[in-house]
Design a protein around this motif. Structure first.
Motif, PDB file in Angstrom:
ATOM      1  N   GLU A 170      84.500 -22.809 -38.354  1.00 55.42           N
ATOM      2  CA  GLU A 170      83.937 -24.065 -39.250  1.00 55.42           C
ATOM      3  C   GLU A 170      83.019 -25.056 -38.756  1.00 55.42           C
ATOM      4  OE1 GLU A 170      87.194 -27.391 -41.638  1.00 55.42           O
ATOM      5  OE2 GLU A 170      87.530 -25.957 -39.692  1.00 55.42           O
ATOM      6  N   ARG A 171      83.012 -25.191 -37.671  1.00 55.38           N
ATOM      7  CA  ARG A 171      81.823 -25.808 -37.280  1.00 55.38           C
ATOM      8  C   ARG A 171      80.926 -25.360 -37.431  1.00 55.38           C
ATOM      9  NH1 ARG A 171      83.629 -27.480 -31.806  1.00 55.38           N
ATOM     10  NH2 ARG A 171      83.128 -29.940 -31.712  1.00 55.38           N
ATOM     11  N   ASN A 172      80.562 -24.193 -37.389  1.00 54.19           N
ATOM     12  CA  ASN A 172      79.792 -23.518 -36.727  1.00 54.19           C
ATOM     13  C   ASN A 172      79.053 -22.273 -38.220  1.00 54.19           C
ATOM     14  OD1 ASN A 172      78.295 -23.985 -34.210  1.00 54.19           O
ATOM     15  ND2 ASN A 172      80.409 -23.138 -34.644  1.00 54.19           N
ATOM     16  N   SER A 173      79.489 -22.926 -39.101  1.00 51.03           N
ATOM     17  CA  SER A 173      79.503 -22.128 -40.365  1.00 51.03           C
ATOM     18  C   SER A 173      77.656 -21.891 -41.594  1.00 51.03           C
ATOM     19  CB  SER A 173      80.284 -23.000 -42.100  1.00 51.03           C
ATOM     20  OG  SER A 173      80.205 -24.216 -41.291  1.00 51.03           O
ATOM     21  N   SER A 174      76.845 -23.233 -40.625  1.00 57.03           N
ATOM     22  CA  SER A 174      75.545 -22.921 -40.883  1.00 57.03           C
ATOM     23  C   SER A 174      74.690 -22.552 -40.294  1.00 57.03           C
ATOM     24  CB  SER A 174      74.776 -24.686 -41.769  1.00 57.03           C
ATOM     25  OG  SER A 174      74.951 -25.722 -40.275  1.00 57.03           O
ATOM     26  N   SER A 175      75.303 -22.407 -38.999  1.00 51.21           N
ATOM     27  CA  SER A 175      74.612 -21.555 -37.762  1.00 51.21           C
ATOM     28  C   SER A 175      73.609 -20.193 -38.441  1.00 51.21           C
ATOM     29  CB  SER A 175      75.141 -21.211 -36.926  1.00 51.21           C
ATOM     30  OG  SER A 175      76.357 -20.171 -36.974  1.00 51.21           O
ATOM     31  N   GLU A 176      72.154 -20.127 -37.965  1.00 53.17           N
ATOM     32  CA  GLU A 176      71.032 -18.517 -38.157  1.00 53.17           C
ATOM     33  C   GLU A 176      72.644 -17.086 -38.238  1.00 53.17           C
ATOM     34  OE1 GLU A 176      69.549 -14.516 -36.946  1.00 53.17           O
ATOM     35  OE2 GLU A 176      70.929 -16.585 -35.549  1.00 53.17           O
ATOM     36  N   VAL A 177      73.820 -16.849 -37.314  1.00 56.51           N
ATOM     37  CA  VAL A 177      73.942 -15.862 -37.544  1.00 56.51           C
ATOM     38  C   VAL A 177      75.236 -15.726 -38.093  1.00 56.51           C
ATOM     39  CG1 VAL A 177      76.028 -17.334 -35.349  1.00 56.51           C
ATOM     40  CG2 VAL A 177      74.951 -14.151 -35.237  1.00 56.51           C
ATOM     41  N   LEU A 178      75.372 -17.079 -38.510  1.00 60.64           N
ATOM     42  CA  LEU A 178      76.860 -16.435 -39.789  1.00 60.64           C
ATOM     43  C   LEU A 178      76.225 -16.868 -41.369  1.00 60.64           C
ATOM     44  CD1 LEU A 178      79.767 -19.039 -37.845  1.00 60.64           C
ATOM     45  CD2 LEU A 178      79.569 -16.745 -37.962  1.00 60.64           C
ATOM     46  N   ALA A 179      75.869 -17.772 -41.529  1.00 63.33           N
ATOM     47  CA  ALA A 179      75.085 -18.187 -42.298  1.00 63.33           C
ATOM     48  C   ALA A 179      74.890 -16.490 -43.000  1.00 63.33           C
ATOM     49  CB  ALA A 179      73.647 -19.276 -42.606  1.00 63.33           C
ATOM     50  N   GLY A 180      74.659 -16.532 -44.283  1.00 61.23           N
ATOM     51  CA  GLY A 180      74.091 -15.746 -45.383  1.00 61.23           C
ATOM     52  C   GLY A 180      74.645 -14.222 -46.150  1.00 61.23           C
ATOM     53  N   LYS A 181      76.193 -14.626 -44.983  1.00 60.45           N
ATOM     54  CA  LYS A 181      76.698 -13.143 -44.971  1.00 60.45           C
ATOM     55  C   LYS A 181      77.192 -12.107 -46.487  1.00 60.45           C
ATOM     56  CE  LYS A 181      75.247 -12.390 -40.883  1.00 60.45           C
ATOM     57  NZ  LYS A 181      74.069 -11.633 -40.241  1.00 60.45           N
ATOM     58  N   ARG A 182      76.813 -11.574 -46.553  1.00 63.19           N
ATOM     59  CA  ARG A 182      77.520 -11.257 -48.380  1.00 63.19           C
ATOM     60  C   ARG A 182      78.953  -9.956 -48.156  1.00 63.19           C
ATOM     61  NH1 ARG A 182      72.041  -7.613 -49.417  1.00 63.19           N
ATOM     62  NH2 ARG A 182      73.236  -7.361 -47.242  1.00 63.19           N
ATOM     63  N   ARG A 183      78.955  -9.431 -46.865  1.00 65.80           N
ATOM     64  CA  ARG A 183      80.507  -8.739 -46.830  1.00 65.80           C
ATOM     65  C   ARG A 183      81.326  -9.516 -45.059  1.00 65.80           C
ATOM     66  NH1 ARG A 183      83.746  -4.430 -48.503  1.00 65.80           N
ATOM     67  NH2 ARG A 183      84.307  -3.415 -47.418  1.00 65.80           N
ATOM     68  N   TRP A 184      82.270  -9.495 -45.766  1.00 70.19           N
ATOM     69  CA  TRP A 184      82.700  -9.722 -43.753  1.00 70.19           C
ATOM     70  C   TRP A 184      83.529  -9.159 -43.904  1.00 70.19           C
ATOM     71  CZ3 TRP A 184      81.748 -14.798 -40.691  1.00 70.19           C
ATOM     72  CH2 TRP A 184      80.926 -15.368 -41.233  1.00 70.19           C
TER      73      TRP A 184
END
Length: 209
Positions: free
Chosen positions: A47-61
């Motif tokens: 939640e605290r890092n949801s806009s970070s490069e490593v987390l953002a833009g993923k299509r499938r988790w």
């Protein structure tokens, strides 16, 4: 039910009774019916890092060893346009399905997956929270992680420090296929941090073949 809040939404986790102990391998009996300390710490980090490069833009988790599914449910809330899949042993599916029914997240599903069996479709980002506590589990976990992570994918692996040999074997194995970065305590939970060094979160990026 127990509950955790993510982005203002309360997640409900059922108190599960009637555990089918005989259907679960001895070394994991009971673990999938509990929410361990690492899971809310990982949810807070997401939640605290949801806009970070490593987390953002993923299509499938995809979450390995999801148990009650707290971390994967947090991802489903934070990235509502992404597909999120929870996985665990077949005998744990009723408890996981109960969690899904309580929370009704339209982009969330679950599938049974025992490490070593044919894997589900690979994901851009893989989650694993407190899935290892014995050294002999590490190799099968690492193989499963490779099979469910896309060639350019990443993973967040979290655990409570219990046995040094498990952490050492995990780090050595991960570094064969991933770059590994420790998450600073300040990025974990706003109140509890890394629980005085007891919780470790690793960001792992797949190394190009």
């Amino acid at each position: 039910p127990e509950h955790v809040s993510v982005q203002g939404r309360e997640l409900h986790l059922p108190r599960w009774e009637g555990k089918p102990q005989g259907e679960i391998p001895e070394d994991v009996q009971g673990t999938g019916y509990s929410v361990w300390t690492t899971a809310p710490i990982m949810a807070s980090y997401l939640e605290r890092n949801s806009s970070s490069e490593v987390l953002a833009g993923k299509r499938r988790w995809l979450e390995l060893g999801a148990g009650m599914g707290l971390v994967g449910m947090a991802a489903a809330i934070l990235w509502p346009r992404s597909e999120v899949v929870l996985t665990d042993l077949p005998a744990l599916m009723p408890a996981m399905e109960a969690s899904l029914a309580l929370n009704a997240l339209p982009n969330l599903s679950c599938v049974s997956y025992a490490w070593g069996a044919p894997p589900p479709k690979a994901a851009d980002f893989v989650l694993a929270s407190d899935v290892l506590w014995r050294e002999e589990q590490v190799q099968s976990f690492l193989q499963a992680l490779l099979e469910v992570t896309t060639a350019d994918g990443s993973a967040l692996i979290g655990f409570q420090r219990r046995v040094q040999g498990v952490e050492s074997a995990l780090r050595v194995g991960l570094q064969r296929s991933f770059t590994v970065e420790d998450v600073p305590a300040a990025e974990m939970h706003p109140d509890f941090g890394d629980m005085g060094g007891r919780i470790c979160l690793l960001i792992c990026r797949r190394i190009a073949a």
